[in-house]
Design an enzyme around this catalytic site. Structure first.
Site, short mmCIF file in Angstrom:
data_model
loop_
_atom_site.label_atom_id
_atom_site.label_comp_id
_atom_site.label_asym_id
_atom_site.label_seq_id
_atom_site.Cartn_x
_atom_site.Cartn_y
_atom_site.Cartn_z
N LYS A 1 0.85 -1.30 0.01
CA LYS A 1 -0.20 0.01 -0.27
C LYS A 1 0.57 1.18 -0.13
CE LYS A 1 -3.86 -1.91 2.09
NZ LYS A 1 -4.87 -2.02 3.81
N GLY B 1 -15.83 -16.26 -4.96
CA GLY B 1 -15.99 -18.32 -5.44
C GLY B 1 -15.71 -19.15 -4.07
N HIS B 2 -15.17 -19.71 -3.80
CA HIS B 2 -14.27 -20.74 -2.96
C HIS B 2 -14.62 -22.12 -4.98
CE1 HIS B 2 -13.18 -19.37 0.00
NE2 HIS B 2 -14.31 -18.96 -0.04
N ARG C 1 -4.32 -2.31 -9.63
CA ARG C 1 -4.19 -1.11 -8.50
C ARG C 1 -2.77 -1.34 -7.62
NH1 ARG C 1 -9.78 -3.79 -8.13
NH2 ARG C 1 -9.21 -4.61 -6.31
N ASP D 1 -9.72 -26.51 -6.55
CA ASP D 1 -8.29 -25.64 -6.30
C ASP D 1 -7.33 -26.50 -6.67
OD1 ASP D 1 -9.91 -24.17 -4.82
OD2 ASP D 1 -9.04 -24.37 -3.01
N GLY E 1 -2.54 -14.58 -6.82
CA GLY E 1 -4.28 -15.09 -6.90
C GLY E 1 -4.85 -14.10 -5.99
N ILE F 1 -15.54 -25.03 -5.20
CA ILE F 1 -17.60 -25.65 -4.98
C ILE F 1 -18.38 -24.87 -5.89
CG2 ILE F 1 -18.57 -24.69 -3.34
CD1 ILE F 1 -20.03 -27.47 -2.67
N TYR G 1 -17.10 -22.89 -8.63
CA TYR G 1 -15.66 -23.00 -10.02
C TYR G 1 -15.89 -24.66 -10.92
CZ TYR G 1 -12.94 -19.34 -6.85
OH TYR G 1 -13.18 -18.71 -6.11
#
Length: 366
Positions: free
Chosen positions: A66, A129-130, A95, A159, A87, A132, A134
């Site tokens: 930052k 999301g996680h 940004r 994952d 990731g 499940i 994806y």
């Protein structure tokens, strides 16, 4: 770099922006094969638990992304790196002033690896999301589970399989291209893409009419009696993978089932009754007794081992599939190489513990 480093990726420099899930798993894979992985941690990060195996084998520096000073420090590492792994959600690195346009302009040969759930573009790209989620849109989740409902297969399909492994594959493919052409590039590894790719074989069977969309109704999803698990008298389970006819016929003979039953192996109408029959047979003895009776017959049976049991299996011990490092039993590096074997380079690092050694080894003024 750790003196314990060895493997086919020895000398490869990787910058990993600290995160969760598949990105750290991918970094672990590269480290296990010899890469020097430097993880950029945030100032407020606490030390990881030494039991977090996927954090093993890298070094840690702290950069406050930052601030301009922290961003400059991160860029200096990227300047010296062969591979970058991040990731975050799409747009975060941009940004922070660390997006591909800026980083690749400074280091044209860099492979910029992006690990995300839904990819860098598309209508879902910026949503949370996680695993499940994806695999749900890939077609994989609907095919896994009981007849009543889909069930998440741990986080192996999205994952790790569809994410970390596809990212590692993409990074190394791009690295070969960069070394031949001098041109780095962005590798956009989406878990939803990877999970869909993993479904290619099953989708091919469906196209050919050899797979239907009902669960527990196909040859590989728990529907077939010859590819299933069976409870034993002790409460343990035996995994049966007698897919080919000769294995199935041999297994049924050993179990005292009439030979004619093997001729109906692919008659789906016969499957429920045969599953029930095999369930009854396997319940008559304990797991050890079944292994003693069947394993030498080469009929594709194995004990279903819990995670706490797997390391003690004679085959795993003979191959040293599991090793004890830093007081924890954990899987050894894979795959194996005849000339350049991989090695676990060390435990999860303490946050910021490697500042001086990283700047020195990577020849960065600090």
């Amino acid at each position: 770099m750790s003196s314990r480093a060895s493997g086919p990726l020895l000398g490869l420099r990787v910058v990993e922006f600290a995160g969760i899930g598949p990105a750290p798993f991918c970094a672990m894979l590269l480290s296990d094969l010899g890469a020097d992985v430097v993880r950029i941690d945030r100032p407020d990060t606490k030390d990881r638990d030494p039991a977090l195996i996927t954090e093993r084998g890298r070094r840690s520096v702290v950069c406050d992304l930052k601030t301009s000073v922290g961003t400059s420090r991160a860029l200096s590492l990227c300047d010296r790196a062969d591979i970058l792994i991040e990731g975050f959600r799409p747009g975060v690195m941009e940004r922070l002033g660390l997006g591909p346009e800026i980083v690749l302009a400074r280091n044209a040969k860099l492979i910029y690896g992006r690990m995300s759930g839904f990819g860098q573009d598309g209508p879902l790209a910026r949503l949370a999301g996680h695993d499940i989620n994806y695999i749900a849109i890939s077609g994989a989740l609907a095919a896994i589970g009981t007849a009543d409902k889909p069930m998440a297969p741990l986080n192996l399909v999205g994952d790790l399989g569809g994410g970390a492994l596809y990212l590692a594959f993409g990074l190394l493919a791009a690295l070969i291209h960069a070394r031949e052409s001098g041109q780095g590039q962005v590798v956009d590894a989406a878990m939803s893409d990877g999970a869909a790719s993993l479904m290619n074989m099953i989708m091919g069977k469906r196209i050919m009419g050899a797979w239907n969309d009902a669960r527990e109704a196909n040859d590989l999803d728990g529907g077939a009696p010859f590819y299933n698990t069976y409870r034993c008298a002790c409460g343990g389970y035996i995994a049966v993978g007698a897919y080919e006819h000769h294995f199935y016929a041999r297994l049924l003979d050993a179990l005292g089932v009439e030979a004619e039953a093997a001729l109906r192996q692919h008659d789906e109408r016969d499957w429920p009754a045969m599953r029930a029959r095999l369930e009854s047979i396997f319940l008559s003895l304990d797991q050890a007794s079944w292994l003693s009776r069947l394993q030498h017959l080469d009929v594709c049976i194995s004990p279903v081992l819990a995670m706490g049991e797997a390391h003690a299996h004679p085959h795993n011990q003979a191959r040293q599939t599991f090793v004890t490092q830093n007081g924890h039993i954990q899987p050894a590096p894979a795959p194996r190489f005849s000339k350049t074997p991989g090695a676990i380079q060390g435990p999860p690092p303490r946050v910021g513990a490697d500042e001086s050694s990283v700047w020195r080894d990577w020849d960065i003024a600090n």
